[in-house]
Design a protein around this motif. Structure first.
Motif, PDB file in Angstrom:
ATOM      1  N   HIS A   1      11.351 -67.024 -53.457  1.00  0.00           N
ATOM      2  CA  HIS A   1      11.735 -65.611 -53.502  1.00  0.00           C
ATOM      3  C   HIS A   1      13.113 -65.402 -54.158  1.00  0.00           C
ATOM      4  O   HIS A   1      13.265 -64.581 -55.063  1.00  0.00           O
ATOM      5  CB  HIS A   1      11.734 -65.063 -52.069  1.00  0.00           C
TER       6      HIS A   1
ATOM      7  N   HIS B   1      14.375 -63.495 -57.600  1.00  0.00           N
ATOM      8  CA  HIS B   1      15.355 -62.407 -57.739  1.00  0.00           C
ATOM      9  C   HIS B   1      16.384 -62.756 -58.828  1.00  0.00           C
ATOM     10  O   HIS B   1      16.700 -61.928 -59.691  1.00  0.00           O
ATOM     11  CB  HIS B   1      16.115 -62.204 -56.425  1.00  0.00           C
TER      12      HIS B   1
ATOM     13  N   ASP C   1      19.706 -59.714 -50.204  1.00  0.00           N
ATOM     14  CA  ASP C   1      18.621 -58.888 -49.658  1.00  0.00           C
ATOM     15  C   ASP C   1      18.514 -59.077 -48.155  1.00  0.00           C
ATOM     16  O   ASP C   1      19.452 -59.565 -47.508  1.00  0.00           O
ATOM     17  CB  ASP C   1      17.293 -59.204 -50.384  1.00  0.00           C
TER      18      ASP C   1
ATOM     19  N   ASP D   1      12.221 -56.089 -54.119  1.00  0.00           N
ATOM     20  CA  ASP D   1      11.205 -57.142 -54.180  1.00  0.00           C
ATOM     21  C   ASP D   1      10.143 -56.888 -55.251  1.00  0.00           C
ATOM     22  O   ASP D   1       9.493 -57.834 -55.700  1.00  0.00           O
ATOM     23  CB  ASP D   1      10.551 -57.316 -52.805  1.00  0.00           C
TER      24      ASP D   1
END
Ligand SMILES: [Fe+2]
Length: 582
Positions: A126, A130, A149, A343
């Protein structure tokens, strides 16, 4: 070569398509399912990628999924043991993990190919997704990169350096510490429970004073090198776990704060209770403490890279108020935040991560605009209007094949005080309407915020509306601003211009501007230029084309929104439709 990037089983499901390293399509599932922040497997978005790209599922060479459940397993296990995590919490996580691994069936279905013929599937963690979404599409050959985040694959913050087609992670902050969780917990405390409500609190903050900074500083500790920790007694996710639902519709999140926070701050506000000055002051204090922490992280990144160009992503990179202050509070001189920094953008990042980092291809694409979605250039909704028999209203229709005439007519409507739906070209990628699926109005009118809320939006009165401004006029109206086609940074409106632009000047004198130039959106540039020729003001109020729903996708949805609200006029491609009382 085609790379499909997807964000699945997380909020803001999305898909993007790259062809030979060029972005061809980027779309969010919510626009097709018509549920905000839709979470689950983005089948519709994938199908749109194929359709717009003019290919079939068999033409996809690589699939990049912005999640790697195997990442950080050791950290997770150690944390669970150390903290005697509740067994149901572990079971829930394991189920979710199994689902992410088992994407072959929904992927084959979305691509409309047998599951035995799937292309190579890459799981990209993840946070690297980003980071990649921020850097690989930026105009910089080399840059500092930061992702902040809530959480993703167990991380909440990562710092990196990017050089040409590679990025190297330099530092990270992992579960349970998170600036996103800090902001969301206090947002919930303030009575805003929905996914994405942090944006409302950011809009509320300028009404208050930072009177509770000392209390809120107790929620986190800043550490050396840009690191930080949350203070355990105030947060539930440590000991009890927090329910999160990332599948089959609206994402939801359970309560993040504990009774200790209530002891510190008093009773939390229930959703429908009135907002008091206390809540405004708390919102302002939250924003102030968040900014302190975010600039602490960014200064820590600077110490590691000494590279003055900054690319940012992660949900916290949508904090446009903080973004506008980065160049004052850190040594960074250039800031790039692409429009889907939440996201949704991890689909973009995963795809470019595979193209640049995994496959080692050189970079050749810069995202200069946000128009990567669907398009319906031939659509004509005149017939639907002609058949309409409305007891209250009649409608007039005019066609303007000539762009100059179209923009002149629309500019006149706006200058006359009408609220105008403006539907053109390809749909925007990311949460902001950028002049293709926008509702436009005259920024010079002090009553325009109330008028738009009354006629269409029905949203909280305290929330500001944003301006689109000709890039060439930016410095005449804003202090210290940088060009930003994505509306990701808030700057002060020049004091002498605040009275000229009351509809887009927030209570603290700021505005979240979108700069518009002729190269990246010629038609919108022309419209604002025509408005400037009429009024002397090269600024229009720009809010998203929707009414408590995702931004409209098709012309029919746009017309439906026009008809069921009290919008005064709508422009769909070259057709202007006006509403008149009977
Ligand atoms: Fe994230």
């Amino acid at each position: 070569m085609h790379v499909l990037g997807i964000n699945a089983y997380h909020a803001d499901g999305s898909a993007v398509l790259l062809r030979d390293g060029e972005l061809i399509v980027a779309v969010e599932e919510e626009r097709f399912r018509r549920i905000k922040h839709w979470a689950g497997f983005p089948t519709e978005a994938i199908r749109k990628c194929l359709e717009i790209g003019g290919i079939t599922g068999a033409d996809i060479d690589h699939v990049a999924i912005s999640r790697d459940p195997k990442a950080n397993l050791l950290r997770k296990a150690a944390f669970a043991v150390r903290n005697r995590m509740h067994i149901s919490n572990i079971v829930n996580r394991t189920r979710n993990l199994a689902k992410v691994h088992d994407v072959s069936a929904p992927l084959a279905d979305a691509l409309m190919i047998p599951s035995g013929s799937l292309p190579k599937v890459h799981f990209v963690e993840h946070h690297p997704s980003h980071l990649a979404s921020a850097f690989f599409v930026s105009p910089f050959d080399d840059a500092s990169i930061c992702a902040i985040d809530g959480f993703g694959d167990y991380l909440s913050t990562s710092m990196a350096i990017g050089q040409r087609n590679k990025l190297d992670v330099l530092a990270r902050v992992s579960y349970p510490h998170s600036l996103g969780v800090f902001y969301t917990a206090v947002t919930q405390f303030l009575g805003f429970p929905n996914y994405g409500d942090e944006f409302k609190v950011m809009g509320l903050a300028p009404y208050g004073s930072p009177d509770h900074v000392a209390e809120l500083r107790k929620l986190l500790s800043l550490k050396q090198g840009g690191m930080f920790e949350l203070n355990r007694p105030f947060f539930r996710h440590w000991d009890e776990g927090v329910d999160m639902e990332w599948d089959g519709g609206s994402p939801t999140m359970g309560r993040l704060y504990t009774r200790e926070l209530e002891q510190l701050l008093g009773p939390p506000r229930a959703k429908d209770e009135p907002l008091t000055p206390y809540h405004e002051n708390l919102a302002r204090s939250l924003q102030a403490v968040y900014e302190e922490a975010a600039f602490h992280v960014l200064n820590g990144l600077w110490e590691r890279t000494h590279n003055p160009r900054l690319c940012m992503a992660g949900g916290c990179a949508m904090n446009s108020v903080a973004n506008g202050k980065i160049r004052i509070n850190t040594p960074f001189t250039d800031v790039y935040v692409q429009p889907a920094a939440s996201d949704n953008g991890t689909a973009l990042g995963a795809a470019f991560y595979v193209w640049n980092q995994t496959l080692g291809k050189s970079r050749g694409f810069v995202m200069e605009h946000g128009y990567w979605g669907t398009e319906y250039p031939e659509a004509d909704v005149t017939e639907i209007v002609a058949q309409r028999d409305d007891p209250q209203w009649t409608y007039s229709v005019s066609h303007h094949p000539d762009e100059e005439a179209l923009c002149k007519a629309t500019a006149q409507l706006i200058a006359d005080g009408n609220v105008v739906g403006w539907y053109q070209g390809r749909m925007e990628w990311g949460a902001r309407a950028l002049g293709n699926r926008s509702i436009l109005a005259d920024a010079r009118r002090g009553d325009m915020r109330d008028i738009i809320n009354l006629k269409i939006k029905f949203r909280e009165k305290f929330r500001p509306f944003a301006p689109s401004i000709l890039e060439s006029a930016m410095d005449d109206f804003f202090v210290g601003a940088a060009p930003d086609p994505f509306m990701q940074q808030v700057y002060p409106v020049r004091p002498e211009k605040r009275l000229i632009l009351p509809a887009i000047t927030h209570t603290d004198g700021s505005g979240r501007l979108q700069t518009v130039n002729a190269r990246t959106n010629p038609r919108y540039h022309r419209l604002i230029s025509e408005f400037a020729a009429l009024t002397g003001v090269p600024v229009v109020l720009n809010t998203s084309f929707n009414e408590n729903e995702p931004i409209v996708d098709t012309p029919e949805q746009a017309l439906d929104c026009f008809l069921r609200t009290r919008m005064d006029a709508i422009v769909v491609n070259n057709t202007v439709i006006q509403r008149h009382p009977r």
